[in-house]
Design a protein around this motif. Sequence first.
Motif, PDB file in Angstrom:
ATOM      1  N   HIS A 126       4.987   2.241   4.160  1.00 32.04           N
ATOM      2  CA  HIS A 126       5.016   3.674   3.856  1.00 32.04           C
ATOM      3  C   HIS A 126       4.947   3.850   2.343  1.00 32.04           C
ATOM      4  O   HIS A 126       5.957   3.742   1.647  1.00 32.04           O
ATOM      5  CB  HIS A 126       6.286   4.319   4.422  1.00 32.04           C
ATOM      6  N   THR A 127       3.758   4.115   1.841  1.00 31.85           N
ATOM      7  CA  THR A 127       3.544   4.184   0.391  1.00 31.85           C
ATOM      8  C   THR A 127       2.803   5.466   0.033  1.00 31.85           C
ATOM      9  O   THR A 127       2.363   6.222   0.902  1.00 31.85           O
ATOM     10  CB  THR A 127       2.701   2.994  -0.099  1.00 31.85           C
ATOM     11  N   GLY A 128       2.644   5.669  -1.275  1.00 34.15           N
ATOM     12  CA  GLY A 128       1.795   6.742  -1.759  1.00 34.15           C
ATOM     13  C   GLY A 128       0.325   6.365  -1.635  1.00 34.15           C
ATOM     14  O   GLY A 128      -0.027   5.324  -1.071  1.00 34.15           O
ATOM     15  N   VAL A 129      -0.545   7.223  -2.170  1.00 34.40           N
ATOM     16  CA  VAL A 129      -1.989   6.973  -2.090  1.00 34.40           C
ATOM     17  C   VAL A 129      -2.437   6.114  -3.263  1.00 34.40           C
ATOM     18  O   VAL A 129      -1.781   6.066  -4.307  1.00 34.40           O
ATOM     19  CB  VAL A 129      -2.800   8.294  -2.067  1.00 34.40           C
ATOM     20  N   VAL A 130      -3.552   5.418  -3.083  1.00 32.81           N
ATOM     21  CA  VAL A 130      -4.198   4.654  -4.153  1.00 32.81           C
ATOM     22  C   VAL A 130      -5.482   5.380  -4.534  1.00 32.81           C
ATOM     23  O   VAL A 130      -6.381   5.540  -3.706  1.00 32.81           O
ATOM     24  CB  VAL A 130      -4.523   3.217  -3.699  1.00 32.81           C
ATOM     25  N   ASP A 131      -5.553   5.849  -5.774  1.00 34.87           N
ATOM     26  CA  ASP A 131      -6.775   6.459  -6.295  1.00 34.87           C
ATOM     27  C   ASP A 131      -7.714   5.329  -6.709  1.00 34.87           C
ATOM     28  O   ASP A 131      -7.386   4.534  -7.596  1.00 34.87           O
ATOM     29  CB  ASP A 131      -6.442   7.359  -7.494  1.00 34.87           C
ATOM     30  N   LEU A 132      -8.865   5.237  -6.055  1.00 36.65           N
ATOM     31  CA  LEU A 132      -9.772   4.112  -6.291  1.00 36.65           C
ATOM     32  C   LEU A 132     -10.333   4.089  -7.710  1.00 36.65           C
ATOM     33  O   LEU A 132     -10.868   3.071  -8.158  1.00 36.65           O
ATOM     34  CB  LEU A 132     -10.916   4.144  -5.273  1.00 36.65           C
ATOM     35  N   SER A 133     -10.210   5.202  -8.436  1.00 37.00           N
ATOM     36  CA  SER A 133     -10.748   5.250  -9.801  1.00 37.00           C
ATOM     37  C   SER A 133      -9.737   4.775 -10.844  1.00 37.00           C
ATOM     38  O   SER A 133     -10.087   4.619 -12.013  1.00 37.00           O
ATOM     39  CB  SER A 133     -11.188   6.679 -10.139  1.00 37.00           C
ATOM     40  N   LYS A 134      -8.497   4.523 -10.438  1.00 34.75           N
ATOM     41  CA  LYS A 134      -7.456   4.144 -11.395  1.00 34.75           C
ATOM     42  C   LYS A 134      -7.251   2.631 -11.368  1.00 34.75           C
ATOM     43  O   LYS A 134      -6.787   2.085 -10.364  1.00 34.75           O
ATOM     44  CB  LYS A 134      -6.154   4.879 -11.074  1.00 34.75           C
ATOM     45  N   LEU A 135      -7.594   1.990 -12.474  1.00 39.10           N
ATOM     46  CA  LEU A 135      -7.518   0.531 -12.573  1.00 39.10           C
ATOM     47  C   LEU A 135      -6.328   0.129 -13.431  1.00 39.10           C
ATOM     48  O   LEU A 135      -5.966   0.827 -14.388  1.00 39.10           O
ATOM     49  CB  LEU A 135      -8.815  -0.029 -13.161  1.00 39.10           C
ATOM     50  N   ASP A 136      -5.706  -1.013 -13.101  1.00 41.79           N
ATOM     51  CA  ASP A 136      -4.548  -1.521 -13.837  1.00 41.79           C
ATOM     52  C   ASP A 136      -3.497  -0.418 -13.976  1.00 41.79           C
ATOM     53  O   ASP A 136      -2.900  -0.231 -15.030  1.00 41.79           O
ATOM     54  CB  ASP A 136      -4.984  -2.035 -15.214  1.00 41.79           C
ATOM     55  N   HIS A 137      -3.260   0.311 -12.894  1.00 41.80           N
ATOM     56  CA  HIS A 137      -2.491   1.551 -12.970  1.00 41.80           C
ATOM     57  C   HIS A 137      -1.179   1.496 -12.182  1.00 41.80           C
ATOM     58  O   HIS A 137      -0.133   1.927 -12.670  1.00 41.80           O
ATOM     59  CB  HIS A 137      -3.348   2.706 -12.441  1.00 41.80           C
TER      60      HIS A 137
END
Length: 359
Positions: free
Chosen positions: A215-226
């Motif tokens: 159960h986690t938050g979302v991963v924005d595919l445009s955010k690297l090393d974030h």
Amino acid sequence: MTKSGVLADHQIRDMIASGGIAADAPIEDGQIQPASLDLRLGQTAYRVRASFLAGRQRTVKERLADFQMHAVELEGGAVLEKGCVYVVPLMERLTLPQGMTAAASAKSSIGRLDLLTRIITDQGVEFDRVPEGYDGPLYVEICPRSFSVVAKPGQMLNQIIFRQGKTLMSDDDLRSLHAQTPIVSGDPVISDGLGFSVDLEPTDGTLVGYRAKPHTGVVDLSKLDHYDPAEFWEEVHTKDGWIILDPGAFYILVSREAIVIPPMQAAEMAPYLAMVGEFRVHYAGFFDPGFGYADAGGSGSRGVLEVRCHEAPFVLEHGQVVGRLVYEHMAAMPAALYGREIKSNYQGQGLKLSKHFRG
């Protein structure tokens, strides 16, 4: 006449120039890898009731009319929810000549997110495979398994290779190649490709992998090393040389062997025999020429394993063979090699999460 083998970067450029590969927006140099082309998401994701193939008599558009629930515009970023299935038209389309086929796979960072992505085509009867003579659009099916993700038009989740004629190397070819240019650390296990095993006895410490949190938050595919890995992953430790895989859980592990792909070869990761255990060992399947190759900045790179256990808890032990690499001949020497001319996130890698996470 193109020599048999997997097309190299400059041959892919020739296909683009001749119209064999076309796109809604001009294809960018950064999409072209040593032996593959990155594919871009279009403007709209269609939420569908279930995964599907078009079938020999149907187009994907016709099947969408049967299964579509609603459309999601990706402009500005949209959430693709965990456990849901989406179909997205890609910007690229193909016109393949007779004798040439294509095969697709998730890009490495996408597989490491447990993001199931598969290419489908009109009249298609297999995922991730484009038959010779195909003339039409490409679509990607996306099913986030562990994390919901934010996706935008133009993002590249999948890659595609082009095969002219017969490309596979025989086991005898592989043995000869290993004798000339070692393709794996240690003694090779060669049977229908190069076998590789799992590393559960690290040289330092007890960390052997990561398990996705439920159960986690979302991963924005445009955010690297974030992102902080601890918010999305549990560390997996062992002092015993074995772990128990839980059914339905997703793990990032690493191969025991360091692997090399010489400049005139490409490789695809393939499942091992089902008899060794009911688990899936990969999503991202292609290895470009130069991966782990000394002259391209590597000294062998270990393969990251994306593992999901199926029916029952399963004991995975150090050194257990879990997959195989199928090597293929290149049709020509690439102009750029992975890890040398191409900026490569995973050259020389060990155990490593996708590039979206810090550390």
